[in-house]
Design an enzyme around this catalytic site. Structure first.
Site, short mmCIF file in Angstrom:
data_model
loop_
_atom_site.label_atom_id
_atom_site.label_comp_id
_atom_site.label_asym_id
_atom_site.label_seq_id
_atom_site.Cartn_x
_atom_site.Cartn_y
_atom_site.Cartn_z
N LYS A 101 0.87 -1.17 0.00
CA LYS A 101 0.00 0.00 0.00
C LYS A 101 0.91 1.22 0.00
O LYS A 101 1.61 1.50 0.98
CB LYS A 101 -0.91 0.02 1.22
CG LYS A 101 -1.78 1.27 1.27
CD LYS A 101 -2.59 1.38 2.54
CE LYS A 101 -3.33 2.71 2.58
NZ LYS A 101 -4.08 2.94 3.83
N GLY A 162 -8.76 9.37 8.78
CA GLY A 162 -9.12 9.50 10.18
C GLY A 162 -10.20 10.51 10.51
O GLY A 162 -10.53 10.70 11.68
N ALA A 189 -9.75 5.42 3.31
CA ALA A 189 -9.62 6.60 4.17
C ALA A 189 -10.89 7.43 4.26
O ALA A 189 -11.57 7.67 3.27
CB ALA A 189 -8.47 7.50 3.72
N GLY A 190 -11.19 7.87 5.48
CA GLY A 190 -12.30 8.78 5.72
C GLY A 190 -13.62 8.11 6.03
O GLY A 190 -14.60 8.78 6.35
N ASN A 211 -9.67 1.66 8.99
CA ASN A 211 -8.99 1.35 10.23
C ASN A 211 -9.65 2.06 11.40
O ASN A 211 -10.26 1.45 12.28
CB ASN A 211 -7.52 1.72 10.14
CG ASN A 211 -6.68 1.26 11.34
OD1 ASN A 211 -5.46 1.33 11.32
ND2 ASN A 211 -7.29 0.79 12.40
N SER A 212 -9.59 3.41 11.38
CA SER A 212 -10.08 4.20 12.51
C SER A 212 -11.53 3.93 12.84
O SER A 212 -11.92 3.91 14.01
CB SER A 212 -9.89 5.70 12.23
OG SER A 212 -8.54 6.00 11.99
#
Length: 264
Positions: A101, A162, A189-190, A211-212
């Site tokens: 990645k 995040g 992301a996001g 992830n977050s």
């Protein structure tokens, strides 16, 4: 339907990160609950000379074996193509994989990728035999350039890393899907909530990386399950074919005493 990443067939369309969890045990439980077969790991945690981070690597390796999946090293924190390429080469020694990645950050405030350095690093890494999964913005031209360089998988953001703001520019994302029909597109992301992931799948995206949204949830394991279900629902909705939107209302109840098959 399965997800294909550089020729490898995966039963899950969810890719998940390994950072920010309250404990290694919760991380393992969440990853297993997500049904993901691809787990990302920051190369910055490793030092091949000192074997730093060996414990977490072994722990993640056990999880990946249990899911019969893959580890996806990333170059988070890199700001230049040179730094990213160097770190990528280190990953081969540590993780024994050509999957990568690729992240090359150009702005510290919103962690937006640097398009110039990203393209430069991508070209070098593909020439070195890496199977690059580039993290980029929702810029159509940039995605086209990455695809032309040989990236079979492209990962545009939904919004800055995040933030949990979800799909900030649906039009851009839909356009990328339309213009790159052969590319494997993974939204990265996001993402903040399961409905964000479901919406991406309804657009025709091939997968979601997050992830977050799981790691920072009040109950990461439950949230991981919710995302697994959301991706399945979104994929099924896309395959089934969403009804065309209408400008005016149309009755859904048949007219009294008229057989429904005679209704227009």
């Amino acid at each position: 339907m399965s997800l294909t990443i550089y020729g490898e067939q995966l039963s899950s369309r969810l890719l998940i990160g390994s950072a920010l969890y309250p404990s290694p045990q919760v991380m393992k439980q969440a990853i297993l609950a997500s049904e993901s077969q691809v787990v990302t790991l920051s190369l910055k945690r490793q030092n091949p000379n000192e074997q730093a981070g060996q414990q977490i690597w072994q722990y993640l390796q056990e999880i990946v074996k249990q899911t019969k999946g893959y580890l996806l090293p990333n170059t988070a924190g890199c700001k230049t193509a040179k730094e990213a390429v160097t770190l990528a080469k280190m990953s081969r020694e540590i993780f024994q994989t050509d999957w990568l990645k690729l992240e090359v950050i150009g702005d510290d405030y919103n962690l937006q990728p640097d398009p110039i350095e990203l393209l430069n690093a991508t070209e070098q890494l593909i020439a070195e035999g890496f199977k690059v999964l580039p993290y980029c913005t929702d810029d159509l031209v940039l995605c086209q350039r990455l695809y032309d360089l040989g990236c079979q998988v492209i990962m545009p953001w939904a919004s800055p890393i995040g933030t949990g703001k979800g799909l900030m520019n649906p039009y851009n994302l839909e356009t990328i899907r339309l213009r790159l029909p052969e590319a494997t597109l993974i939204l990265d992301a996001g993402i903040g909530k399961p409905s964000d992931a479901c919406l991406a799948m309804e657009m025709g995206y091939d997968g979601v990386l997050l992830n977050s949204a799981v790691a920072l949830a009040d109950n990461p394991v439950m949230m991981a399950k919710a995302f697994a279900q959301a991706l399945k629902a979104g994929e099924q909705g896309y395959v089934a074919g969403v009804m065309e939107q209408r400008q005016t209302a149309h009755p859904s109840t048949p007219t009294l005493d008229t057989p429904f098959w005679h209704q227009n």
